[in-house]
Design an enzyme around this catalytic site. Structure first.
Site, PDB file in Angstrom:
ATOM      1  N   ASP A  61       0.885   6.525  -4.107  1.00 27.05           N
ATOM      2  CA  ASP A  61       0.102   5.347  -3.688  1.00 27.05           C
ATOM      3  C   ASP A  61       0.983   4.210  -3.182  1.00 27.05           C
ATOM      4  O   ASP A  61       0.473   3.108  -2.907  1.00 27.05           O
ATOM      5  CB  ASP A  61      -0.730   4.818  -4.870  1.00 27.05           C
ATOM      6  CG  ASP A  61      -2.019   5.599  -5.080  1.00 27.05           C
ATOM      7  OD1 ASP A  61      -2.679   5.929  -4.078  1.00 27.05           O
ATOM      8  OD2 ASP A  61      -2.359   5.876  -6.245  1.00 27.05           O
ATOM      9  N   GLU A  66       0.516  -3.865  -0.868  1.00 29.23           N
ATOM     10  CA  GLU A  66      -0.014  -5.163  -1.286  1.00 29.23           C
ATOM     11  C   GLU A  66      -0.133  -5.272  -2.808  1.00 29.23           C
ATOM     12  O   GLU A  66      -0.066  -6.377  -3.357  1.00 29.23           O
ATOM     13  CB  GLU A  66      -1.402  -5.367  -0.669  1.00 29.23           C
ATOM     14  CG  GLU A  66      -1.987  -6.713  -1.016  1.00 29.23           C
ATOM     15  CD  GLU A  66      -3.428  -6.818  -0.590  1.00 29.23           C
ATOM     16  OE1 GLU A  66      -3.720  -7.688   0.227  1.00 29.23           O
ATOM     17  OE2 GLU A  66      -4.260  -6.028  -1.055  1.00 29.23           O
ATOM     18  N   ASP A  67      -0.290  -4.147  -3.477  1.00 31.89           N
ATOM     19  CA  ASP A  67      -0.525  -4.217  -4.918  1.00 31.89           C
ATOM     20  C   ASP A  67       0.712  -4.565  -5.722  1.00 31.89           C
ATOM     21  O   ASP A  67       0.599  -4.937  -6.887  1.00 31.89           O
ATOM     22  CB  ASP A  67      -1.131  -2.890  -5.413  1.00 31.89           C
ATOM     23  CG  ASP A  67      -2.533  -2.706  -4.878  1.00 31.89           C
ATOM     24  OD1 ASP A  67      -3.260  -3.711  -4.777  1.00 31.89           O
ATOM     25  OD2 ASP A  67      -2.889  -1.563  -4.528  1.00 31.89           O
ATOM     26  N   ARG A  86       1.528   3.734 -11.131  1.00 29.52           N
ATOM     27  CA  ARG A  86       2.025   2.865 -10.063  1.00 29.52           C
ATOM     28  C   ARG A  86       3.038   1.819 -10.547  1.00 29.52           C
ATOM     29  O   ARG A  86       3.630   1.117  -9.729  1.00 29.52           O
ATOM     30  CB  ARG A  86       0.852   2.168  -9.349  1.00 29.52           C
ATOM     31  CG  ARG A  86      -0.154   3.145  -8.729  1.00 29.52           C
ATOM     32  CD  ARG A  86      -1.028   2.482  -7.687  1.00 29.52           C
ATOM     33  NE  ARG A  86      -0.227   1.934  -6.608  1.00 29.52           N
ATOM     34  CZ  ARG A  86      -0.693   1.120  -5.664  1.00 29.52           C
ATOM     35  NH1 ARG A  86      -1.960   0.781  -5.676  1.00 29.52           N
ATOM     36  NH2 ARG A  86       0.096   0.649  -4.713  1.00 29.52           N
ATOM     37  N   ARG A 131      -7.417  -3.068 -13.241  1.00 24.86           N
ATOM     38  CA  ARG A 131      -5.967  -3.122 -13.032  1.00 24.86           C
ATOM     39  C   ARG A 131      -5.338  -4.451 -13.461  1.00 24.86           C
ATOM     40  O   ARG A 131      -4.160  -4.508 -13.764  1.00 24.86           O
ATOM     41  CB  ARG A 131      -5.658  -2.902 -11.548  1.00 24.86           C
ATOM     42  CG  ARG A 131      -6.208  -1.598 -10.977  1.00 24.86           C
ATOM     43  CD  ARG A 131      -5.395  -0.404 -11.451  1.00 24.86           C
ATOM     44  NE  ARG A 131      -5.955   0.848 -10.956  1.00 24.86           N
ATOM     45  CZ  ARG A 131      -5.653   1.383  -9.782  1.00 24.86           C
ATOM     46  NH1 ARG A 131      -4.797   0.775  -8.976  1.00 24.86           N
ATOM     47  NH2 ARG A 131      -6.182   2.532  -9.420  1.00 24.86           N
ATOM     48  N   HIS A 161     -10.732  -3.535  -6.632  1.00 26.80           N
ATOM     49  CA  HIS A 161     -10.004  -4.805  -6.642  1.00 26.80           C
ATOM     50  C   HIS A 161     -10.899  -5.962  -6.193  1.00 26.80           C
ATOM     51  O   HIS A 161     -11.889  -5.748  -5.489  1.00 26.80           O
ATOM     52  CB  HIS A 161      -8.813  -4.728  -5.672  1.00 26.80           C
ATOM     53  CG  HIS A 161      -7.683  -3.879  -6.147  1.00 26.80           C
ATOM     54  ND1 HIS A 161      -7.196  -2.814  -5.441  1.00 26.80           N
ATOM     55  CD2 HIS A 161      -6.916  -3.960  -7.268  1.00 26.80           C
ATOM     56  CE1 HIS A 161      -6.181  -2.257  -6.108  1.00 26.80           C
ATOM     57  NE2 HIS A 161      -6.001  -2.924  -7.209  1.00 26.80           N
ATOM     58  N   CYS A 248      -4.595  -3.645   1.877  1.00 29.96           N
ATOM     59  CA  CYS A 248      -3.536  -3.175   0.970  1.00 29.96           C
ATOM     60  C   CYS A 248      -2.360  -2.522   1.676  1.00 29.96           C
ATOM     61  O   CYS A 248      -1.354  -2.206   1.054  1.00 29.96           O
ATOM     62  CB  CYS A 248      -4.121  -2.228  -0.061  1.00 29.96           C
ATOM     63  SG  CYS A 248      -5.156  -0.959   0.627  1.00 29.96           S
TER      64      CYS A 248
END
Ligand code: CIR
Length: 255
Positions: A61, A66-67, A86, A131, A161, A248
């Site tokens: 992933d 962006e995460d 992640r 998350r 999100h 993202c």
């Protein structure tokens, strides 16, 4: 604000092994890569520099860059992604971000995904989600508070999100889903509401006077065109299968 740098990461060959909560089937990897390439091409037309990092095979992933960070003009904050698969991605972003900004870090037990963080001007809104927990959101607001940002933490768990539901299309206007339109911390902005049958199209990116929107959502396209946005429809069918969207795929910053 004009961005002059974007950071992206190549999708790995095993990107279909990433996490997903949607039931849209297995992505066609070569088509996913070509959709990613198209996004790269469009960002390259809209800004001076697009940095492309290598794929990370251990992190399917990781192209959802962006995460792993929140970047403002003053500071970069590496997150602590809320999915254990992640968490390790952040260390592969650290070096690149440090060439542009001092970096801070969200620490466990706080968790935060960049996809839950919406920043405009000196306002930061963090959505709690599967998350992002309150500790992570509070750490982020405390760090940004040092730089004069007002922080709001909201609890909307409509999708993966917060930015699956709310995004800016210019400095004063948000594109919001029905579920988010009543949020009091958003009341000072104009709001364009996404018809519920096109909810996926809330994931738009406002980038240097253009708004990239997912292809195939005519109602949202019309709403944005009538608003006066310069709209660029983008193919994202395969990226959507991995729960991703246009927001993202890049980190966007000013130099
Ligand atoms: C994940 O579940 O983490 C990825 N498959 C999708 C992440 C999408 N990120 C985002 O919208 N900010």
């Amino acid at each position: 604000m004009k961005y002059n740098v974007a950071i992206m990461r190549q999708p790995a060959n095993n990107c279909m092994d990433g996490l997903t909560s949607v039931d849209l089937g297995i992505p066609d990897v070569s088509l996913l890569k070509s959709q990613w390439e198209r996004y790269h091409e469009v960002l390259s037309q809209l800004t001076n520099e697009v940095i492309v990092l290598d794929a990370l095979d251990g992190f399917p992933d990781a192209y959802f860059v962006e995460d792993v960070a929140v970047v403002t003009p003053e500071i970069a904050i590496l997150t602590n992604p809320g999915a254990s698969a992640r968490t390790g991605e952040t260390e592969y972003m650290d070096e690149t971000l440090r060439t542009f900004r001092d970096c801070r870090k969200i620490r466990a037990p706080g968790t935060l995904d960049g996809g839950d963080v919406l920043v405009v001007g000196k306002h930061c809104i963090v959505g709690l989600s599967e998350r992002t927990n309150r500790l992570g959101a509070e750490q982020l607001c405390a760090i940004l508070g040092e730089y004069g940002y007002r922080g709001d933490i909201v609890n909307v768990s409509e999708a993966l999100h917060f930015k699956s539901s709310v995004n800016f299309v210019d400095e004063e206007t948000l594109l919001v889903t029905e579920a988010c339109k009543g949020l009091s911390c958003l009341s000072s902005y104009g709001q364009l509401v996404v018809p519920t049958d096109e909810n996926y199209a809330a994931k738009v990116v406002w980038f240097n006077d253009s708004v990239l929107i997912p292809q195939g959502f005519p109602k949202v396209e019309k709403i944005l065109l009538e608003h006066g946005s310069q709209v660029i429809p983008m193919p994202v069918s395969e990226i959507a299968k991995m729960d991703g969207g246009l927001t993202c795929l890049s980190l966007r910053l000013t130099k």
